[in-house]
Design a protein around this motif. Structure first.
Motif, PDB file in Angstrom:
ATOM      1  N   ILE A   1       0.665  -1.022  -0.025  1.00  0.00           N
ATOM      2  CA  ILE A   1       0.016   0.076  -0.025  1.00  0.00           C
ATOM      3  C   ILE A   1       0.864   1.313   0.057  1.00  0.00           C
ATOM      4  CG2 ILE A   1      -1.581   1.340   1.483  1.00  0.00           C
ATOM      5  CD1 ILE A   1      -2.791  -1.139   2.386  1.00  0.00           C
ATOM      6  N   GLU A   2       0.418   2.188  -0.897  1.00  0.00           N
ATOM      7  CA  GLU A   2       1.412   3.437  -0.699  1.00  0.00           C
ATOM      8  C   GLU A   2       0.123   4.610  -0.592  1.00  0.00           C
ATOM      9  OE1 GLU A   2       4.244   5.862  -0.778  1.00  0.00           O
ATOM     10  OE2 GLU A   2       4.684   4.004  -1.128  1.00  0.00           O
ATOM     11  N   ASP A   3      -0.027   4.837   0.595  1.00  0.00           N
ATOM     12  CA  ASP A   3      -1.145   5.711   1.049  1.00  0.00           C
ATOM     13  C   ASP A   3      -0.534   6.828   1.679  1.00  0.00           C
ATOM     14  OD1 ASP A   3      -2.895   7.095   2.736  1.00  0.00           O
ATOM     15  OD2 ASP A   3      -4.594   5.342   2.522  1.00  0.00           O
ATOM     16  N   PRO A   4      -0.534   8.055   1.102  1.00  0.00           N
ATOM     17  CA  PRO A   4       0.102   9.223   1.710  1.00  0.00           C
ATOM     18  C   PRO A   4      -0.132   9.711   3.091  1.00  0.00           C
ATOM     19  CG  PRO A   4      -0.323   9.685  -0.505  1.00  0.00           C
ATOM     20  CD  PRO A   4      -1.182   8.375  -0.232  1.00  0.00           C
ATOM     21  N   ALA A   5      -1.330   9.302   3.610  1.00  0.00           N
ATOM     22  CA  ALA A   5      -1.855   9.736   4.757  1.00  0.00           C
ATOM     23  C   ALA A   5      -1.077   9.036   5.743  1.00  0.00           C
ATOM     24  CB  ALA A   5      -3.202   9.744   5.017  1.00  0.00           C
ATOM     25  N   ILE A   6      -1.100   7.776   5.394  1.00  0.00           N
ATOM     26  CA  ILE A   6      -0.193   6.531   6.335  1.00  0.00           C
ATOM     27  C   ILE A   6       1.293   6.738   6.381  1.00  0.00           C
ATOM     28  CG2 ILE A   6       0.189   4.259   6.811  1.00  0.00           C
ATOM     29  CD1 ILE A   6      -2.765   3.633   5.933  1.00  0.00           C
ATOM     30  N   ARG A   7       1.598   7.424   4.890  1.00  0.00           N
ATOM     31  CA  ARG A   7       3.171   7.445   4.825  1.00  0.00           C
ATOM     32  C   ARG A   7       3.581   8.788   6.046  1.00  0.00           C
ATOM     33  NH1 ARG A   7       7.611   6.185   2.806  1.00  0.00           N
ATOM     34  NH2 ARG A   7       7.498   6.200   0.454  1.00  0.00           N
ATOM     35  N   VAL A   8       2.700   9.835   5.820  1.00  0.00           N
ATOM     36  CA  VAL A   8       3.012  10.573   6.861  1.00  0.00           C
ATOM     37  C   VAL A   8       2.863  10.526   8.294  1.00  0.00           C
ATOM     38  CG1 VAL A   8       2.115  13.221   7.429  1.00  0.00           C
ATOM     39  CG2 VAL A   8       2.345  12.569   4.903  1.00  0.00           C
ATOM     40  N   SER A   9       1.719   9.666   8.535  1.00  0.00           N
ATOM     41  CA  SER A   9       1.754   9.003   9.727  1.00  0.00           C
ATOM     42  C   SER A   9       2.942   8.377  10.448  1.00  0.00           C
ATOM     43  CB  SER A   9       0.421   8.353  10.011  1.00  0.00           C
ATOM     44  OG  SER A   9       0.244   7.691  11.121  1.00  0.00           O
ATOM     45  N   ASP A  10       3.808   7.719   9.493  1.00  0.00           N
ATOM     46  CA  ASP A  10       4.699   6.814   9.647  1.00  0.00           C
ATOM     47  C   ASP A  10       5.899   7.687  10.253  1.00  0.00           C
ATOM     48  OD1 ASP A  10       3.802   4.376   9.088  1.00  0.00           O
ATOM     49  OD2 ASP A  10       4.725   4.520   6.643  1.00  0.00           O
ATOM     50  N   ILE A  11       5.853   9.186   9.850  1.00  0.00           N
ATOM     51  CA  ILE A  11       6.994   9.895  10.123  1.00  0.00           C
ATOM     52  C   ILE A  11       6.747  10.402  11.785  1.00  0.00           C
ATOM     53  CG2 ILE A  11       8.145  12.099   9.796  1.00  0.00           C
ATOM     54  CD1 ILE A  11       7.524  11.908   6.630  1.00  0.00           C
ATOM     55  N   ARG A  12       5.505  10.580  12.012  1.00  0.00           N
ATOM     56  CA  ARG A  12       5.042  10.821  13.312  1.00  0.00           C
ATOM     57  C   ARG A  12       5.380   9.967  14.303  1.00  0.00           C
ATOM     58  NH1 ARG A  12      -0.133  12.288  10.845  1.00  0.00           N
ATOM     59  NH2 ARG A  12       0.077  14.466  10.210  1.00  0.00           N
TER      60      ARG A  12
END
Length: 309
Positions: free
Chosen positions: A82-93
């Protein structure tokens, strides 16, 4: 020499796998400026975000965390790719959540870098997570724009309809449709009429011993790519992105659009302390691992972080 520890920590409902790069003569009684490093789309922590930029920054005295995105690499989460931008940003948090628990990380001196799509995600994360005190986008790409444009062959509605049909089919039991973003070899790409510098150089990096890693899958779950269609890495940058920002791009534009995206965010950000570095004569993928453009990038970003963290 810096040294590397593999670590894992809790994400939403799965574990994230990451490599922690520690400076030479590391002393856990000290408190270090620390950087989160986010990999490109279709990549993994062992590639440019880790073995090039995290390693170099650690050698300059920073603690650096290079992590695998959720659903990718050695991190958990299903379905895969999955390449979901919202989750990718959440990964950084979540990466920052982990770092602030470490006694040797100075929570007031956390920075962030990202390469390619990871640069776009880092920019978006910094807008809403002001624990990030300074950030650098290295040949950063706005994945939302990219998928609406060339990835959907400039037919986003047609692509969304195909994704909707595929997701319904998969929900009803059809096999997952995982696409490879790249041809198997540069030669096959050229034979199929591909002449874009970014696609061909990406293939050279990801599909050859130059950059290939077991978890660098260059793959995406087609039916879930719809999440990126309505996303914009730069949305609200004029209001929310106030931290010091450095944008690093090559001046040889390609189809992934880092050159135009770099100038766009440089113009739009609310940051008063903002810098753009153009590596002249170099391309998007040169900035992944080629010694001279990487040196130019590091010569700019190391002092940038030293002064602001």
């Amino acid at each position: 020499m810096s040294h590397v520890q593999n670590v894992s920590y809790q994400n939403l409902g799965w574990e994230t796998s990451a490599d922690l790069y520690l400076p030479p003569a590391f002393d856990e009684k000290r408190r270090y400026p620390t950087i989160v490093s986010t990999h490109p789309i279709g990549s993994c922590k062992e590639q440019t975000s880790g073995n090039v930029y995290a390693k170099a920054l650690a050698e300059q005295g920073f603690v650096v965390l290079a992590f695998d995105a959720s659903f990718q690499g050695a991190s958990g989460g299903a379905p895969r790719y999955i390449e979901d931008p919202a989750i990718r940003v959440s990964d950084i948090r979540f990466a920052i959540d982990y770092l602030v628990t470490l006694p040797y990380v100075d929570a007031e001196r956390i920075g962030a870098i990202g390469v390619c799509g990871g640069g776009g995600y880092t920019i978006h994360a910094a807008m809403t997570d002001h624990r990030i005190k300074a950030l650098v986008s290295i040949t950063g790409v706005n994945f939302g724009r990219l998928i609406r444009e060339s990835f959907s062959e400039f037919d986003p509605i047609g692509a969304l309809q195909a994704m909707a049909q595929q997701r319904t089919a998969e929900a009803q039991g059809a096999p997952r449709h995982v696409i490879d973003y790249l041809p198997p070899t540069v030669e096959e790409g050229r034979n199929n009429g591909i002449n874009d510098i970014d696609v061909l150089e990406a293939t050279d990096y990801y599909k050859s011993p130059r950059g290939q890693q077991p978890n660098g899958a260059t793959s995406g779950l087609f039916s879930f790519n719809s999440a990126a269609m309505g996303w914009d890495a730069f949305l609200q940058a004029e209001v929310l992105l106030t931290q010091p920002l450095m944008v690093i791009i090559g001046d040889k534009p390609g189809g992934f659009g880092a050159y135009r995206d770099g100038w766009e965010i440089y113009g739009r950000t609310a940051s008063k302390d903002k810098h753009i570095v153009v590596a002249e004569g170099w391309s998007h993928y040169d900035l992944y691992d080629q010694p001279e453009p990487v040196r130019q990038a590091l010569d700019a970003l190391v002092p940038f972080f030293r002064e602001r963290l």
